[in-house]
Design a protein around this motif. Structure first.
Motif, mmCIF file in Angstrom:
data_model
loop_
_atom_site.group_PDB
_atom_site.id
_atom_site.type_symbol
_atom_site.label_atom_id
_atom_site.label_comp_id
_atom_site.label_asym_id
_atom_site.label_seq_id
_atom_site.Cartn_x
_atom_site.Cartn_y
_atom_site.Cartn_z
ATOM 1 N N ILE A 83 -6.831 2.515 2.649
ATOM 2 C CA ILE A 83 -6.621 2.275 1.209
ATOM 3 C C ILE A 83 -7.712 2.951 0.394
ATOM 4 O O ILE A 83 -7.458 3.503 -0.681
ATOM 5 C CB ILE A 83 -6.583 0.755 0.933
ATOM 6 N N SER A 84 -8.946 2.925 0.909
ATOM 7 C CA SER A 84 -10.069 3.531 0.177
ATOM 8 C C SER A 84 -9.891 5.027 -0.004
ATOM 9 O O SER A 84 -10.434 5.620 -0.942
ATOM 10 C CB SER A 84 -11.382 3.253 0.917
ATOM 11 N N SER A 85 -9.128 5.658 0.882
ATOM 12 C CA SER A 85 -8.944 7.105 0.784
ATOM 13 C C SER A 85 -8.068 7.503 -0.400
ATOM 14 O O SER A 85 -8.182 8.618 -0.915
ATOM 15 C CB SER A 85 -8.319 7.641 2.078
ATOM 16 N N ILE A 86 -7.205 6.609 -0.831
ATOM 17 C CA ILE A 86 -6.295 6.952 -1.930
ATOM 18 C C ILE A 86 -6.585 6.163 -3.202
ATOM 19 O O ILE A 86 -6.214 6.577 -4.302
ATOM 20 C CB ILE A 86 -4.821 6.716 -1.498
ATOM 21 N N MET A 87 -7.294 5.065 -3.061
ATOM 22 C CA MET A 87 -7.536 4.203 -4.224
ATOM 23 C C MET A 87 -8.258 4.926 -5.361
ATOM 24 O O MET A 87 -7.849 4.812 -6.526
ATOM 25 C CB MET A 87 -8.316 2.962 -3.788
ATOM 26 N N TYR B 250 0.842 -1.210 0.000
ATOM 27 C CA TYR B 250 0.000 0.000 0.000
ATOM 28 C C TYR B 250 0.873 1.255 0.000
ATOM 29 O O TYR B 250 0.637 2.201 -0.761
ATOM 30 C CB TYR B 250 -0.924 -0.017 1.215
ATOM 31 N N GLU B 251 1.889 1.255 0.852
ATOM 32 C CA GLU B 251 2.788 2.405 0.895
ATOM 33 C C GLU B 251 3.529 2.562 -0.431
ATOM 34 O O GLU B 251 3.761 3.681 -0.905
ATOM 35 C CB GLU B 251 3.799 2.237 2.042
ATOM 36 N N TYR C 166 -0.601 -2.060 -7.598
ATOM 37 C CA TYR C 166 -0.234 -2.292 -6.203
ATOM 38 C C TYR C 166 -1.364 -1.900 -5.252
ATOM 39 O O TYR C 166 -1.582 -2.579 -4.242
ATOM 40 C CB TYR C 166 1.044 -1.524 -5.859
ATOM 41 N N ILE C 167 -2.086 -0.822 -5.557
ATOM 42 C CA ILE C 167 -3.173 -0.421 -4.654
ATOM 43 C C ILE C 167 -4.311 -1.436 -4.721
ATOM 44 O O ILE C 167 -4.977 -1.716 -3.718
ATOM 45 C CB ILE C 167 -3.677 1.005 -4.988
ATOM 46 N N ASN C 168 -4.549 -2.020 -5.904
ATOM 47 C CA ASN C 168 -5.561 -3.077 -6.011
ATOM 48 C C ASN C 168 -5.145 -4.300 -5.208
ATOM 49 O O ASN C 168 -5.976 -4.926 -4.536
ATOM 50 C CB ASN C 168 -5.772 -3.457 -7.478
ATOM 51 N N GLU C 169 -3.860 -4.635 -5.274
ATOM 52 C CA GLU C 169 -3.369 -5.771 -4.494
ATOM 53 C C GLU C 169 -3.489 -5.484 -2.997
ATOM 54 O O GLU C 169 -3.873 -6.367 -2.210
ATOM 55 C CB GLU C 169 -1.909 -6.067 -4.860
ATOM 56 N N ALA C 170 -3.176 -4.261 -2.601
ATOM 57 C CA ALA C 170 -3.287 -3.898 -1.179
ATOM 58 C C ALA C 170 -4.730 -4.022 -0.697
ATOM 59 O O ALA C 170 -4.993 -4.528 0.410
ATOM 60 C CB ALA C 170 -2.785 -2.463 -0.972
ATOM 61 N N MET C 171 -5.689 -3.589 -1.519
ATOM 62 C CA MET C 171 -7.098 -3.708 -1.138
ATOM 63 C C MET C 171 -7.517 -5.173 -1.064
ATOM 64 O O MET C 171 -8.243 -5.576 -0.142
ATOM 65 C CB MET C 171 -7.972 -2.940 -2.128
#
Length: 545
Positions: free
Chosen positions: A311-315, A273-274, A291-296
């Motif tokens: 994660i939802s705040s930046i996705m 996520y980072e 990467y953000i999809n994987e983090a979610m």
């Protein structure tokens, strides 16, 4: 020795301390990101390995009825699930508590309660985790469990404050967290993994980044680090480097931490996520989106609600950036396609103009015309055309010389005959004049003419006979009469090689009828093993020397 829970608590807390507001990453870690993408593409393989271990332990649990052994198997299952899936980890930690109650073992009951607290904390249930820890009698804690207890309490307060983002409550939570951290550090031995980890975390929290960097650099040099220990230490040092402005080092360590988490099938993590957040700030839309999809997916799979919120705040922002990038690329491709299409039309237009101009060019001379037609038909090179022209000029020069020589000889003979006949007629010697006319040996003159022609031709084409006879089987090749240089058949095709293809002209030059010439040509072509329509072409390929 500290047991396994301590190691995992340090790992999760270190990742949780990372602030998402990093500076833009450099571009020197492409190979590391390439490796990360490969590992990410094969993540199911690592998950399958973990599930295979879990299945084996579950089989052991089903086959035993002894509570102590059941407790051991349940603890192993909890250790596998605690960073993998929240609901399963919570269920097994509750079963641990039940079996520990049956065994009436205070230490095992403490282990079970701390396992429940850790699971609640990982799921973002901070208040419930602290309430469960408060049920533990600290006087009954063994030294190793005491470190776990203090550290777990420290993390609860730190994470609770980070999640709330409320300065009023942070002034309450953070001092408590630091106090519990100091209590845990006092129980460790200097120079060990646990001492360096705890001290590094404390220095990072109080923003003493240089000291924290020294702690983590020393820690990463320790031998025998597990994948989980490396991942958390690298992630923590990455944050420290980013705070010090060392963005290239920060990026490489965070990518390495994400790789280690994927390979260990760790779902309760924020490393990837980072990393997505960093790449978004760097405008690397494709990798940030992946990467953000994987983090979610990991947060949903594990059941970490507070991670999903973060994660939802930046996705959506990353997704919007990727859509904008794709739209820009689409527009660029459309422009490039339009330019290429225009260029193709220009090229076609110029080609048409050139073709029209070429059609208008007139080519003077029979040899040049034949060379040009041959060039269009067989795509001959310019060198071959020049060679053909040179050969044609050479043939013309030889036969012009031959023509003048022969004319000169015959003019001299005609002059002598004229003078002789004139003298006889003046003197009225008619019988002598008639005798002189009748004694003109025209056949001999023709033979002499052929002999001279043969010499000149063989001078130009010295290997003509050899190459001509190669077009026949040995028994079918034409024979040359004794005393002659060429046979009649050779001579007919020698004239054809010279460019005289008309049967009527050949017949007049050789003193035969047209039918005789036609018969000679057909008979020779039928005896050759070369197809009739290719025979003359093979003759024309014989080169002059």
């Amino acid at each position: 020795m500290l047991h396994q829970m301590t190691r995992r608590l340090i790992c999760i807390f270190a990742i949780g301390c990372a602030n998402p507001c990093f500076a833009a990453a450099g571009s020197a870690n492409d190979s590391l990101f390439h490796k990360l993408n490969l590992v990410l593409a094969n993540k199911e393989f690592y998950v399958a390995l973990k599930e295979a271990r879990i299945k084996k332990i579950e089989t052991q649990l089903r086959t035993t009825k002894i509570p102590v052994m059941q407790f051991s198997s349940l603890k192993k299952l909890y250790d596998e699930y605690k960073s993998f899936r929240y609901d399963s980890a919570y269920a097994f930690s509750k079963r641990l508590e039940h079996v520990a109650s049956l065994l009436k073992d205070p230490q095992k009951l403490i282990t079970a309660k701390m396992s429940i607290s850790f699971t609640l904390l990982s799921a973002g249930m901070f208040k419930e985790a602290i309430e469960k820890l408060d049920q533990i009698d600290t006087n009954a804690l063994a030294p190793a469990d005491r470190i776990d207890y203090y550290f777990l309490k420290s993390r609860c307060y730190f994470d609770w404050g980070d999640f709330n983002h409320n300065s009023d409550y942070n002034r309450i939570y953070y001092p408590k967290a630091l106090a519990y951290m100091d209590s845990a550090i006092e129980l460790t031995h200097p120079g060990t993994y646990y001492y360096l980890s705890l001290l590094g975390l404390k220095n990072m929290r109080i923003q003493n980044y240089k000291a924290s960097e020294n702690n983590y650099v020393a820690l990463l040099k320790l031998p025998g680090l597990t994948a989980s220990q490396f991942a958390v230490s690298a992630s923590s040092l990455s944050y420290v480097y980013s705070m010090e402005g060392k963005q290239e080092k920060a990026d490489s360590l965070l990518a390495a931490a994400a790789i280690a988490d994927l390979q260990s099938a760790t779902k309760e993590t924020v490393a990837i996520y980072e990393l997505a957040n960093r790449l978004y700030r760097k405008a690397d839309g494709n990798n940030a989106f992946n990467y953000i999809n994987e983090a979610m997916e990991e947060a949903i799979f594990y059941g970490a609600r507070h991670r999903q919120v973060a994660i939802s705040s930046i996705m959506p922002i990353i997704q919007a950036q990727r859509i904008e990038t794709m739209e820009t690329q689409r527009r660029s491709l459309f422009i490039y396609a339009a330019i290429i299409t225009l260029l193709i039309f220009f090229v076609i237009g110029f080609a048409v103009i050139i073709f029209i101009q070429l059609k208008k060019l007139s080519i003077a001379g029979d040899v040049v015309k034949k060379a040009n037609l041959s060039l269009q038909a067989s795509n001959q090179t310019l060198e071959q055309v020049n060679h053909n022209l040179s050969t044609a000029n050479k043939i013309k020069n030889e036969y012009i010389t031959f023509y003048f020589n022969m004319n000169s000889v015959y003019l001299e003979k005609l002059e002598k005959i004229q003078k002789s006949l004139e003298k006889k007629l003046i003197n009225q010697r008619f019988e002598d004049a008639l005798y002189a006319v009748r004694n003109l040996h025209l056949q001999e003159e023709r033979i002499q003419l052929f002999n001279t022609f043969d010499k000149v031709f063989l001078k130009l084409f010295p290997d003509f006979i050899t190459k001509f006879n190669q077009l026949f089987n040995a028994s079918e090749a034409p024979c040359i009469p004794e005393g002659q240089l060429l046979s009649t058949e050779h001579r007919i095709f020698a004239l054809i090689r010279m460019g005289i293809s008309d049967n009527d002209r050949i017949a007049k030059l050789l003193g035969y009828s047209v039918n005789t010439i036609y018969a000679y040509k057909n008979r020779l072509r039928s005896r050759s093993y070369i197809p009739n329509d290719e025979f003359v072409h093979c003759i024309m390929q014989i080169e002059a020397q």
